[in-house]
Design an enzyme around this catalytic site. Structure first.
Site, PDB file in Angstrom:
ATOM      1  N   GLU A   2      12.082   1.248  -4.212  1.00 52.91           N
ATOM      2  CA  GLU A   2      11.942   2.638  -3.749  1.00 52.91           C
ATOM      3  C   GLU A   2      12.847   2.880  -2.546  1.00 52.91           C
ATOM      4  O   GLU A   2      13.385   3.977  -2.377  1.00 52.91           O
ATOM      5  CB  GLU A   2      10.460   2.940  -3.439  1.00 52.91           C
ATOM      6  CG  GLU A   2       9.670   3.144  -4.729  1.00 52.91           C
ATOM      7  CD  GLU A   2       8.197   2.785  -4.649  1.00 52.91           C
ATOM      8  OE1 GLU A   2       7.655   2.639  -3.541  1.00 52.91           O
ATOM      9  OE2 GLU A   2       7.581   2.641  -5.722  1.00 52.91           O
ATOM     10  N   TRP A  13       0.817  -1.222   0.000  1.00 52.21           N
ATOM     11  CA  TRP A  13       0.000   0.000   0.000  1.00 52.21           C
ATOM     12  C   TRP A  13       0.848   1.268   0.000  1.00 52.21           C
ATOM     13  O   TRP A  13       0.323   2.383  -0.042  1.00 52.21           O
ATOM     14  CB  TRP A  13      -0.982  -0.014   1.186  1.00 52.21           C
ATOM     15  CG  TRP A  13      -2.004  -1.114   1.100  1.00 52.21           C
ATOM     16  CD1 TRP A  13      -2.122  -2.040   0.088  1.00 52.21           C
ATOM     17  CD2 TRP A  13      -3.044  -1.430   2.033  1.00 52.21           C
ATOM     18  NE1 TRP A  13      -3.179  -2.893   0.351  1.00 52.21           N
ATOM     19  CE2 TRP A  13      -3.758  -2.536   1.536  1.00 52.21           C
ATOM     20  CE3 TRP A  13      -3.444  -0.877   3.256  1.00 52.21           C
ATOM     21  CZ2 TRP A  13      -4.845  -3.108   2.201  1.00 52.21           C
ATOM     22  CZ3 TRP A  13      -4.528  -1.440   3.935  1.00 52.21           C
ATOM     23  CH2 TRP A  13      -5.216  -2.544   3.415  1.00 52.21           C
ATOM     24  N   GLY A  54      -0.024  -0.112  -6.990  1.00 55.31           N
ATOM     25  CA  GLY A  54      -1.191   0.708  -7.293  1.00 55.31           C
ATOM     26  C   GLY A  54      -2.513  -0.046  -7.290  1.00 55.31           C
ATOM     27  O   GLY A  54      -3.497   0.401  -6.674  1.00 55.31           O
ATOM     28  N   SER A  86       3.500  -2.906 -12.058  1.00 51.18           N
ATOM     29  CA  SER A  86       2.293  -2.640 -12.846  1.00 51.18           C
ATOM     30  C   SER A  86       1.442  -3.890 -13.082  1.00 51.18           C
ATOM     31  O   SER A  86       0.887  -4.069 -14.162  1.00 51.18           O
ATOM     32  CB  SER A  86       2.657  -1.968 -14.176  1.00 51.18           C
ATOM     33  OG  SER A  86       3.251  -0.698 -13.935  1.00 51.18           O
ATOM     34  N   GLY A  95       5.009   1.230 -11.108  1.00 49.84           N
ATOM     35  CA  GLY A  95       4.234   2.465 -11.116  1.00 49.84           C
ATOM     36  C   GLY A  95       4.233   3.176 -12.451  1.00 49.84           C
ATOM     37  O   GLY A  95       3.804   4.325 -12.558  1.00 49.84           O
TER      38      GLY A  95
HETATM   39  P1  PGA Z   1       3.040  -1.071  -8.940  1.00 50.70           P
HETATM   40  O1  PGA Z   1       4.067  -1.246  -7.721  1.00 50.70           O
HETATM   41  O2  PGA Z   1       2.160  -2.291  -8.942  1.00 50.70           O
HETATM   42  O3  PGA Z   1       2.282   0.187  -8.622  1.00 50.70           O
HETATM   43  O4  PGA Z   1       3.843  -0.958 -10.183  1.00 50.70           O
HETATM   44  C1  PGA Z   1       4.637  -2.493  -7.433  1.00 50.70           C
HETATM   45  C2  PGA Z   1       5.578  -2.365  -6.266  1.00 50.70           C
HETATM   46  O5  PGA Z   1       6.191  -1.313  -6.102  1.00 50.70           O
HETATM   47  O6  PGA Z   1       5.730  -3.306  -5.468  1.00 50.70           O
END
Ligand code: PGA
Length: 258
Positions: free
Chosen positions: A99, A12, A237, A215, A175
């Site tokens: 990240e 999340w 997401g 994604s 993302g």
């Molecule tokens: P995403 O993120 O599905 O929004 O691409 C995946 C993640 O960062 O684990």
């Protein structure tokens, strides 16, 4: 041979106050009732763990943290330790997310420490590896993911590695709406599984679960899950929408809605 049990985890990220997160958890609880053939994990922000925990009780959905510190306690302002997460009801923690690696200085060494902290305190680590677009373009993908995997698992026993869930998340797909094709993902999953086999033995590699992340959406999960070495998904997401996450958990009509 025993089939690997699929696992779908929702990350999340930094979305949701405690009350918003509890509302999302309530929606998931309702939608996912009756799903038995897939392990489901959700990772709300730390401040929402206490609010989400009672909602998920007796649902089988596992509560996870988005990170964990390597020490059990200490002067580490802003960090959270594994025993704290365990007491807060977590059964798992995401470790080494791109990240964290890209924006917050996470290194292979800190990732290794965090994996160990999970294993020492009964949390299932969801260990993320993945290459950047520049690394892929330079044909360095395999070197990068092998390096991240080897560093994170260095020194662990085969029994410990069996408790690790691996997530392959190409940074360029996170993302961005740009998913790896099922064939691209499968190539790396098969490579990672073979590497685990070389380092820890064939039974460990056979039983290790490797999730794909980047994604993942209701309209691409079925093709991804059709690949032999993709055992589930780490979803960002789309995990914030109960309907989408529900559809992802019910990939390929595996557990159709009643
Ligand atoms: P995403 O993120 O599905 O929004 O691409 C995946 C993640 O960062 O684990």
């Amino acid at each position: 041979m025993v089939a690997r049990r699929p696992l779908v985890a929702g990350n999340w990220k930094m979305y949701g106050t405690a009350s918003e997160a509890a509302a999302l958890a309530r929606a998931l609880k309702e939608r996912l009732a009756g799903v038995e053939s897939v392990d489901v994990v959700v990772a709300p922000p730390y401040t929402a763990l206490h609010a989400v925990r009672p909602v998920l009780q007796h649902t089988g959905i596992v509560l996870a943290a988005q990170n964990v510190h390597w020490a059990a306690k200490g002067a580490f302002t802003g960090e959270i330790a594994a025993p704290m997460l365990q007491e807060a009801g977590c059964g798992a923690a995401i470790v080494g997310h791109s990240e964290r690696r890209q924006l917050f200085g996470e290194t292979d060494d800190t990732v290794r420490g965090r994996v160990r902290a999970c294993l020492d305190h009964g949390l299932m680590p969801i260990l993320c590896v993945g290459e950047t677009l520049a690394e892929r373009d330079a044909s360095r993908t395999l070197d990068v993911v092998r390096g991240q995997l080897d560093a994170a698992l260095d020194g662990l026993t085969p029994e410990q590695v069996l408790r690790v869930v691996l997530a392959y998340e190409p940074v360029w797909a996170i993302g961005t709406g740009r998913t790896a094709t099922p064939a691209q993902a499968e190539e790396i999953h098969a490579f990672l599984r073979a590497r685990i086999g070389t380092s820890f033995g064939a039974p460990v590699s056979h039983h290790s679960r490797i999730l794909y992340g980047g994604s993942v959406k209701p309209d691409n999960i079925d093709d991804l899950m059709a690949q032999p070495d993709i055992d589930g998904a780490l979803v960002g997401g789309a995990s914030l929408k109960a309907e989408d996450f529900d559809r992802i958990v019910r990939f390929r009509g595996l557990t159709p809605r009643p």
